[in-house]
Design an enzyme around this catalytic site. Structure first.
Site, PDB file in Angstrom:
ATOM      1  N   CYS A 127      44.373 -30.899  -5.257  1.00 28.02           N
ATOM      2  CA  CYS A 127      44.091 -30.686  -6.604  1.00 28.02           C
ATOM      3  C   CYS A 127      44.976 -31.465  -7.412  1.00 28.02           C
ATOM      4  O   CYS A 127      45.826 -32.241  -7.136  1.00 28.02           O
ATOM      5  CB  CYS A 127      43.777 -29.457  -7.340  1.00 28.02           C
ATOM      6  SG  CYS A 127      42.756 -29.293  -8.542  1.00 28.02           S
ATOM      7  N   ASP A 135      46.391 -21.052 -10.499  1.00 30.44           N
ATOM      8  CA  ASP A 135      45.879 -20.456 -11.713  1.00 30.44           C
ATOM      9  C   ASP A 135      46.039 -19.105 -12.133  1.00 30.44           C
ATOM     10  O   ASP A 135      46.204 -18.710 -13.232  1.00 30.44           O
ATOM     11  CB  ASP A 135      44.321 -20.813 -11.698  1.00 30.44           C
ATOM     12  CG  ASP A 135      44.157 -22.175 -11.774  1.00 30.44           C
ATOM     13  OD1 ASP A 135      44.028 -23.016 -10.504  1.00 30.44           O
ATOM     14  OD2 ASP A 135      43.887 -22.574 -12.700  1.00 30.44           O
TER      15      ASP A 135
HETATM   16  C1  RUB Z   1      43.315 -27.111 -11.468  1.00 31.84           C
HETATM   17  C2  RUB Z   1      44.072 -26.194 -10.537  1.00 31.84           C
HETATM   18  C3  RUB Z   1      45.765 -26.290 -10.923  1.00 31.84           C
HETATM   19  C4  RUB Z   1      46.172 -25.128 -11.504  1.00 31.84           C
HETATM   20  C5  RUB Z   1      47.559 -25.284 -11.668  1.00 31.84           C
HETATM   21  O1  RUB Z   1      42.069 -26.632 -11.568  1.00 31.84           O
HETATM   22  O2  RUB Z   1      43.693 -25.673  -9.628  1.00 31.84           O
HETATM   23  O3  RUB Z   1      46.313 -26.392  -9.240  1.00 31.84           O
HETATM   24  O4  RUB Z   1      45.463 -24.987 -12.729  1.00 31.84           O
HETATM   25  O5  RUB Z   1      47.931 -26.263 -12.534  1.00 31.84           O
HETATM   26  P1  RUB Z   1      41.218 -27.159 -12.641  1.00 31.84           P
HETATM   27  P2  RUB Z   1      49.283 -26.215 -13.663  1.00 31.84           P
HETATM   28  O6  RUB Z   1      41.198 -28.817 -12.340  1.00 31.84           O
HETATM   29  O7  RUB Z   1      39.654 -26.840 -12.482  1.00 31.84           O
HETATM   30  O8  RUB Z   1      41.598 -26.780 -14.084  1.00 31.84           O
HETATM   31  O9  RUB Z   1      50.299 -26.515 -12.412  1.00 31.84           O
HETATM   32  O10 RUB Z   1      49.098 -27.451 -14.393  1.00 31.84           O
HETATM   33  O11 RUB Z   1      49.346 -25.087 -14.347  1.00 31.84           O
END
Ligand code: RUB
Length: 311
Positions: A128, A199
Site C-alpha cells: 500500500c 491505520d
Molecule cells: C492507506 C494505508 C496506510 C495507512 C498508514 O490506506 O493502509 O498504510 O493509512 O498511512 P488508504 P500513514 O489508501 O485506504 O487510506 O503512514 O501515511 O499514516
C-alpha cells in the site's frame, strides 16, 4: 455544514486525501476552520453544530482513529477552556495546530527510529502507501544504505503506485508486483525486512492496515522474515479497551469492477487485522517495541486517549 467542509469530507471518502496521517491532518484542519465559520447563537449551539461535524468526519472512513482522536482532543479542550463563542473560535485553531504538531513530530521520530532498523544493502518489502513506511525507507536511502524495495500494486485502488513513484523518484531500485505475488517475492528474492504502515492499533496490540497486510505477515512468518509496522500511537483506538471491536471499512464493489455483469456480488474490505504474534515490532514515536505493551505506553504518553465506560 458548508461546502468547503463537505469538500474535505468527500476528498477523504474518495481517497483524494489518503493514508491515516494525511486524513487526520486534513480532517482536524477542516473541523477547526468550520468552527470559525459557523454562525451560532450560543456556546451550546456551537457545541451542537460541532458534534454534527465531528460525526460526519469520524464516519467518513470507519477505520481511522487518528482523526477521531484529534477531534476528541479539540472538542475536549474547547469544553474545558472556552467561555464564549468568540473564545472557542479563537482557540479552536491553536488546539488543532497542537494536534497536527503531535502527528508531525511523532512521524519524524518513527522515520528516524525505523531507519536505524534498516541495515545497509537490505531488500525491503512494503504494501500500500503509508507516509510513515515510505518515510522510513527514504530516510534509510538518504543515509546511503544502498537498499532495494519490492512493493505491491494494492488493488483495487493502486495506492502502491504512489509508493513506487515516490521511491523511484528518489532513486531507489524499486520493483512492483501484483498483490498475489507477495509470497512469491518473499520466497525468491531474499527480502530482509518488511515494513508497512498502519491505520489503527488496538488495546491488545493488534494492528489494522490495508487489506493484504495479514497475508504478507503470514508469509513473513512462514519464511522467518521480520515484519514491522510503522505507526504513531495517535492511531490507538481507545474504544477497544472497553471491549468494542475496531470497525473494518467496507467499500463499494464498483472500485473492484466498474461495469460488472448483473447479479455479481462484491466484497471489498479496505483493511484487515494483523495480530501481535505476527509482528516483530511496532516502530513508534516512543521507540520500537512489542505491540503487546502498547496500552501501557499510551497510558503514559497520551492520557487523553484513555477512556472508560463513563467518558
Ligand atoms: C492507506 C494505508 C496506510 C495507512 C498508514 O490506506 O493502509 O498504510 O493509512 O498511512 P488508504 P500513514 O489508501 O485506504 O487510506 O503512514 O501515511 O499514516
Amino acid at each position: 455544514m458548508d461546502s468547503a467542509f463537505q469538500q474535505v469530507v468527500e476528498d477523504i471518502r474518495t481517497l483524494r486525501i489518503q493514508g491515516a496521517t494525511n486524513i487526520a491532518i486534513e480532517g482536524v484542519k477542516a473541523f477547526a476552520s468550520l468552527a470559525t465559520r459557523l454562525e451560532v447563537s450560543s456556546l451550546d449551539n456551537l457545541f451542537e453544530e460541532l458534534e454534527k461535524a465531528r460525526y460526519i468526519l469520524a464516519t467518513a472512513r470507519a477505520t481511522e482513529p487518528a482523526l477521531r482522536n484529534g477531534l476528541r482532543y479539540i472538542v475536549y479542550n474547547l469544553h474545558e477552556k472556552a467561555n464564549s463563542v468568540q473564545e472557542a473560535k479563537e482557540i479552536a485553531n491553536s488546539f488543532t495546530q497542537e494536534y497536527v504538531n503531535l502527528l508531525k513530530e511523532s512521524k519524524r521520530k518513527v522515520i528516524s527510529y525505523g531507519a536505524h532498523r534498516i541495515k545497509p544493502g537490505s531488500t525491503i518489502m512494503t504494501h500500500c502507501h503509508s507516509s510513515l513506511s515510505t518515510g522510513v525507507i527514504l530516510e534509510a536511502h538518504n543515509q546511503g544504505k544502498d537498499i532495494q524495495v519490492f512493493c505491491t500494486e494494492t488493488r483495487p485502488l493502486y495506492q502502491g503506485r504512489i509508493t513506487a513513484k515516490e521511491l523511484v523518484e528518489a532513486g531507489i531500485t524499486t520493483t512492483q508486483v501484483v498483490d498475489s505475488a507477495m509470497r512469491w517475492v518473499l520466497n525468491r528474492h531474499d527480502v530482509d525486512i518488511i515494513i508497512t504502515g498502519a491505520d489503527a492499533i488496538t488495546s491488545q496490540g493488534t494492528v489494522i492496515n490495508k487489506i493484504g497486510t495479514r497475508l504478507l505477515a503470514l508469509a513473513a512468518k512462514e519464511m522467518d522474515i521480520p515484519f514491522y509496522s510503522a505507526i504513531n500511537l495517535l492511531k490507538y483506538d481507545p474504544e477497544t479497551s472497553i471491549g468494542k471491536l475496531s470497525e473494518i471499512e467496507m467499500r463499494a464493489g464498483t472500485e473492484i469492477w466498474e461495469n460488472p455483469p448483473e447479479g455479481l456480488n462484491f466484497l471489498n474490505p479496505a483493511f484487515e487485522t494483523v495480530s501481535s504474534d505476527l509482528i516483530d515490532g511496532i516502530i513508534t514515536e516512543s521507540g520500537v517495541f512489542s505491540p503487546s505493551i502498547v496500552y501501557m505506553i499510551i497510558k503514559e504518553k497520551y492520557p487523553f486517549m484513555i477512556i472508560s465506560e463513563d467518558t
